[in-house]
Design a protein around this motif. Structure first.
Motif, PDB file in Angstrom:
ATOM      1  N   VAL A  84       5.855  -7.978  -6.462  1.00  0.00           N
ATOM      2  CA  VAL A  84       5.285  -6.647  -6.263  1.00  0.00           C
ATOM      3  C   VAL A  84       6.394  -5.611  -6.413  1.00  0.00           C
ATOM      4  O   VAL A  84       7.534  -5.841  -5.975  1.00  0.00           O
ATOM      5  CB  VAL A  84       4.632  -6.530  -4.871  1.00  0.00           C
ATOM      6  N   ALA A  85       6.078  -4.500  -7.054  1.00  0.00           N
ATOM      7  CA  ALA A  85       7.067  -3.431  -7.240  1.00  0.00           C
ATOM      8  C   ALA A  85       7.744  -3.104  -5.910  1.00  0.00           C
ATOM      9  O   ALA A  85       7.081  -2.911  -4.890  1.00  0.00           O
ATOM     10  CB  ALA A  85       6.379  -2.190  -7.802  1.00  0.00           C
ATOM     11  N   ASP A  86       9.073  -3.038  -5.932  1.00  0.00           N
ATOM     12  CA  ASP A  86       9.845  -2.843  -4.693  1.00  0.00           C
ATOM     13  C   ASP A  86       9.940  -1.355  -4.357  1.00  0.00           C
ATOM     14  O   ASP A  86      11.012  -0.742  -4.400  1.00  0.00           O
ATOM     15  CB  ASP A  86      11.236  -3.460  -4.843  1.00  0.00           C
ATOM     16  N   VAL A  87       8.806  -0.792  -3.993  1.00  0.00           N
ATOM     17  CA  VAL A  87       8.736   0.641  -3.688  1.00  0.00           C
ATOM     18  C   VAL A  87       9.502   0.965  -2.407  1.00  0.00           C
ATOM     19  O   VAL A  87      10.096   2.040  -2.276  1.00  0.00           O
ATOM     20  CB  VAL A  87       7.264   1.081  -3.568  1.00  0.00           C
ATOM     21  N   ALA A  88       9.519   0.036  -1.458  1.00  0.00           N
ATOM     22  CA  ALA A  88      10.186   0.297  -0.177  1.00  0.00           C
ATOM     23  C   ALA A  88      11.680   0.533  -0.349  1.00  0.00           C
ATOM     24  O   ALA A  88      12.306   1.191   0.489  1.00  0.00           O
ATOM     25  CB  ALA A  88       9.944  -0.862   0.784  1.00  0.00           C
ATOM     26  N   ILE A 119       6.772  -9.680  12.900  1.00  0.00           N
ATOM     27  CA  ILE A 119       7.047  -8.416  12.207  1.00  0.00           C
ATOM     28  C   ILE A 119       5.851  -7.489  12.425  1.00  0.00           C
ATOM     29  O   ILE A 119       4.731  -7.826  12.021  1.00  0.00           O
ATOM     30  CB  ILE A 119       7.264  -8.651  10.698  1.00  0.00           C
ATOM     31  N   PRO A 120       6.016  -6.331  13.044  1.00  0.00           N
ATOM     32  CA  PRO A 120       4.879  -5.418  13.267  1.00  0.00           C
ATOM     33  C   PRO A 120       4.401  -4.807  11.947  1.00  0.00           C
ATOM     34  O   PRO A 120       5.150  -4.092  11.275  1.00  0.00           O
ATOM     35  CB  PRO A 120       5.463  -4.335  14.186  1.00  0.00           C
ATOM     36  N   ARG A 179      -2.487  -6.471   3.503  1.00  0.00           N
ATOM     37  CA  ARG A 179      -2.429  -5.879   2.160  1.00  0.00           C
ATOM     38  C   ARG A 179      -0.962  -5.662   1.778  1.00  0.00           C
ATOM     39  O   ARG A 179      -0.241  -4.940   2.463  1.00  0.00           O
ATOM     40  CB  ARG A 179      -3.165  -4.539   2.127  1.00  0.00           C
ATOM     41  N   VAL A 180      -0.545  -6.265   0.658  1.00  0.00           N
ATOM     42  CA  VAL A 180       0.870  -6.159   0.273  1.00  0.00           C
ATOM     43  C   VAL A 180       1.084  -5.951  -1.224  1.00  0.00           C
ATOM     44  O   VAL A 180       2.225  -5.874  -1.670  1.00  0.00           O
ATOM     45  CB  VAL A 180       1.655  -7.431   0.694  1.00  0.00           C
ATOM     46  N   TYR A 213      -0.845   3.198   1.295  1.00  0.00           N
ATOM     47  CA  TYR A 213       0.240   3.353   2.262  1.00  0.00           C
ATOM     48  C   TYR A 213       0.406   2.120   3.141  1.00  0.00           C
ATOM     49  O   TYR A 213       1.539   1.761   3.496  1.00  0.00           O
ATOM     50  CB  TYR A 213       0.039   4.584   3.153  1.00  0.00           C
ATOM     51  N   TYR A 214      -0.689   1.461   3.521  1.00  0.00           N
ATOM     52  CA  TYR A 214      -0.533   0.286   4.382  1.00  0.00           C
ATOM     53  C   TYR A 214       0.280  -0.807   3.690  1.00  0.00           C
ATOM     54  O   TYR A 214       1.059  -1.520   4.337  1.00  0.00           O
ATOM     55  CB  TYR A 214      -1.894  -0.250   4.812  1.00  0.00           C
ATOM     56  N   ASP A 215       0.126  -0.950   2.382  1.00  0.00           N
ATOM     57  CA  ASP A 215       0.948  -1.905   1.632  1.00  0.00           C
ATOM     58  C   ASP A 215       2.416  -1.495   1.690  1.00  0.00           C
ATOM     59  O   ASP A 215       3.314  -2.332   1.880  1.00  0.00           O
ATOM     60  CB  ASP A 215       0.495  -1.968   0.171  1.00  0.00           C
ATOM     61  N   LEU A 216       2.666  -0.194   1.525  1.00  0.00           N
ATOM     62  CA  LEU A 216       4.041   0.303   1.575  1.00  0.00           C
ATOM     63  C   LEU A 216       4.653   0.077   2.956  1.00  0.00           C
ATOM     64  O   LEU A 216       5.806  -0.364   3.071  1.00  0.00           O
ATOM     65  CB  LEU A 216       4.064   1.793   1.222  1.00  0.00           C
ATOM     66  N   LEU A 217       3.892   0.352   4.008  1.00  0.00           N
ATOM     67  CA  LEU A 217       4.393   0.147   5.368  1.00  0.00           C
ATOM     68  C   LEU A 217       4.732  -1.326   5.603  1.00  0.00           C
ATOM     69  O   LEU A 217       5.774  -1.656   6.194  1.00  0.00           O
ATOM     70  CB  LEU A 217       3.346   0.625   6.378  1.00  0.00           C
ATOM     71  N   ALA A 218       3.867  -2.220   5.127  1.00  0.00           N
ATOM     72  CA  ALA A 218       4.140  -3.654   5.261  1.00  0.00           C
ATOM     73  C   ALA A 218       5.434  -4.020   4.534  1.00  0.00           C
ATOM     74  O   ALA A 218       6.277  -4.766   5.056  1.00  0.00           O
ATOM     75  CB  ALA A 218       2.967  -4.464   4.715  1.00  0.00           C
TER      76      ALA A 218
END
Length: 605
Positions: free
Chosen positions: A256-260, A422-423, A479-480, A487-492
């Motif tokens: 998955v694209a490493d946006v984080a 991991i939260p 969701r990842v 955004y939930y994918d990004l937060l994860a």
């Protein structure tokens, strides 16, 4: 001095003092009427009453230059302006003072305005006159269902009401139209200020627009996975792939694209994304959760090598095993669903054929664990080059393959984050209220049975607890796979990246706060997306006024049958003397469309 037979002014009208009794003055007016008032209620004008009128001689205003900001008696100012103090000239001076342009009353005296003040008052009056004329012009035009350039300021006010950016537009009251978004919108459609193709809903819900923001990609140490054949499968023409799949022996990979790495937790870009919650995929536009510059920097396959967050795991027919997570660099082959379908059909790509088999095995496992997919028809709504289109969403082996890999990735990372405390924001859905009879035939439901089963599902939610996702048939789901879009994918991803890099993670309490914030943003996303899709469905019907298609009876409500029209993803109710049966098909034709009401009527043909 006796006041009887004096000229006075009472509420802008001339009068004669006819009598004085105690503290009451009897005033007689030009029309013969009389009234008893107190002395403070009228203004003394001249000691000798004569018949006067409002036709006044020219006043010599040039003399006022010597009296600016001075206070004079009515008699003094009258003599300067008209060279005499008669009842008529005194009355004319009174009218000038009441007018307020050059003078105003200070008790019984007259204050002479300075020239600059006179010019300011006159400019204001001229402006108000022009505004009144402009308003009258616009009112007249709107009565004729037309407008011109001069009306633009008023139309912009109406548009602000139509777009829920203002509560009132003065002109709407003048033309008897309610100050409400729908009424204002209907008017602007009627006069063709708004085209039917204009989508009002992003503005009504105050959806932020895209912003161009430069992004920097931090350089970090990554695991080299370029030896893997990594496939990013997407629609034709797509250039923003955010996931890819690989296989290495029995080990599956989802990249998955490493946006984080570009949008760390707590950064300005993170706050930017939180406010939006998700991409908006509208028929006429995409409103991005993150700046579009980030897509070019992080999309998989945008360059020879792509940065990714990679998950590897094995599936034994039931369990997910041997999970590994790493920030990687991969080499991506971008391809399309159509091309992959061709490969799968002739088994020309061993990797994809094997991935497909594993995906089918996982889907079988989920089915045995109670997953339910109602397979209700969905449509894609587009508006391109002035033309609306509505078409059933495509389905194929390649799309099923990608969808199942994304589900497996979500299951895998839910397990990984739960095991490692991991939260993260898990997606969950409580068990639905389905009978054993229904569950026994869940894979062979008719359209009406699927439709009527919707109400038995529990609403999906987001929680920091890894709980059951009933619809997917999974003990937990995260969701990842779309951190560029959701955004939930990004937060994860942010939490997972910090964990594997041994950096501080957000605590559970902060993740809960973020869930609350993002849920509010996502509520707007959902409404705007639904309303926009519906809007352009109605535009499609307006552009195709003879549209005819198949309607399927999915419910009976009194003397009405509820039809679903799979071709356009719409519902309608039609009254019958003799009701049709559930799942009976009939040909329906559109008979009325309203953009304002977001409604359309159909008839049986």
């Amino acid at each position: 001095m006796t006041l009887i037979n004096s000229l006075v002014a009472y509420k802008g009208k001339s009068a004669r003092i006819a009598d004085i009794v105690a503290s009451k003055f009897e005033l007689v007016f030009a029309d013969g009427s009389s009234l008893k008032v107190r002395e403070k209620d009228f203004r003394f004008i001249h000691p000798e009453f004569t018949q006067i009128n409002d036709e006044c001689p020219l006043a010599d205003f040039a003399v006022l230059a010597d009296f600016q900001e001075e206070t004079l008696s009515l008699q003094e100012i009258t003599e300067w302006l008209f060279d005499e103090f008669s009842a008529q000239t005194a009355w004319c001076t009174c009218l000038l003072v009441e007018d307020g342009l050059r003078f105003y009353w200070q008790k019984d005296l007259v204050f002479v305005r300075p020239t600059a003040q006179v010019e300011s008052v006159q400019a204001k009056r001229d402006s108000e006159k022009r505004a009144a004329e402009s308003l009258a012009h616009c009112v007249d035009n709107l009565a004729k269902n037309t407008f011109d350039e001069q009306d633009e300021p008023y139309l912009k006010e109406i548009a602000r009401v139509a777009l829920n950016q203002s509560k009132t537009a003065k002109i709407l009251s003048h033309i008897g139209v309610e100050n409400s978004p729908d009424s204002a919108y209907q008017l602007l459609l009627k006069i063709k200020y708004f085209a039917p193709s204009f989508n009002p809903y992003p503005a009504r819900f105050d959806i932020p627009k895209d912003e161009e923001i430069a992004v920097e990609v931090p350089s970090i140490e990554r695991v080299d996975l370029t030896h893997l054949s990594s496939y990013a499968i997407d629609n034709e023409g797509s250039d923003d792939a955010d996931d890819a799949i690989s296989i290495e022996g029995e080990k599956l990979w989802v990249h998955v694209a490493d946006v984080a790495n570009i949008v760390p937790s707590g950064s300005d870009l993170d706050e930017y994304a939180q406010q939006r919650g998700s991409n908006f995929y509208l028929p006429d536009a995409i409103i991005h959760m993150l700046p579009t510059s980030l897509t070019a920097a992080s999309a998989l396959g945008a360059s020879d090598k792509s940065d990714a967050l990679s998950f590897s795991f094995e599936f034994d027919g039931k369990n997910i095993n041997n999970i590994e997570v790493m920030q990687s660099v991969i080499s991506v082959t971008n391809t399309t669903y159509e091309k992959v379908d061709e490969m799968l059909q002739v088994n020309s790509n061993a990797d994809l054929t094997k991935i497909k088999a594993i995906g089918e095995a996982h889907k079988k496992f989920r089915d045995s664990s109670g997953s339910i997919n109602l397979h209700l028809p969905n449509v894609d709504v587009k508006f391109v080059d002035g033309k609306a289109s509505v078409a059933p969403q495509a389905s194929s082996s390649s799309r099923d393959l990608v969808a199942e890999m994304m589900v497996m990735a979500g299951r895998t990372m839910a397990q990984f984050t739960s095991d490692n405390l991991i939260p993260v924001p898990y997606a969950l859905q409580d068990e639905g209220d389905f009978s054993e009879e229904f569950l026994a035939k869940k894979d062979t439901l008719t359209l009406s049975e699927s439709f009527l089963a919707i109400k038995n599902f529990k609403r999906s939610a987001t929680s920091v607890k890894p709980l059951l996702h009933y619809g997917l048939g999974l003990p937990a789901y995260l969701r990842v796979t779309s951190p560029m879009r959701r955004y939930y994918d990004l937060l994860a991803h942010q939490q997972i990246v910090n964990f594997i890099a041994d950096k501080p993670m957000l605590p559970v309490s902060r993740v809960k706060e973020i869930i609350g914030t993002v849920n509010m943003a996502l509520a707007s996303v959902g409404r705007v997306s639904r309303f926009s899709d519906d809007h352009f469905k109605y535009v499609f019907l307006m552009q195709n006024p003879q549209w005819t298609g198949t309607g399927v009876v999915v419910d009976i409500r009194g003397d009405k049958a509820l039809f679903m029209m799979p071709e356009i993803g719409m519902m309608t109710q039609i009254k019958f003397k003799n009701l049709p049966k559930l799942d009976e098909e009939m040909q329906l034709q559109v008979s009325r469309v309203s953009l304002v009401d977001k409604s359309a009527n159909f008839k049986v043909v």
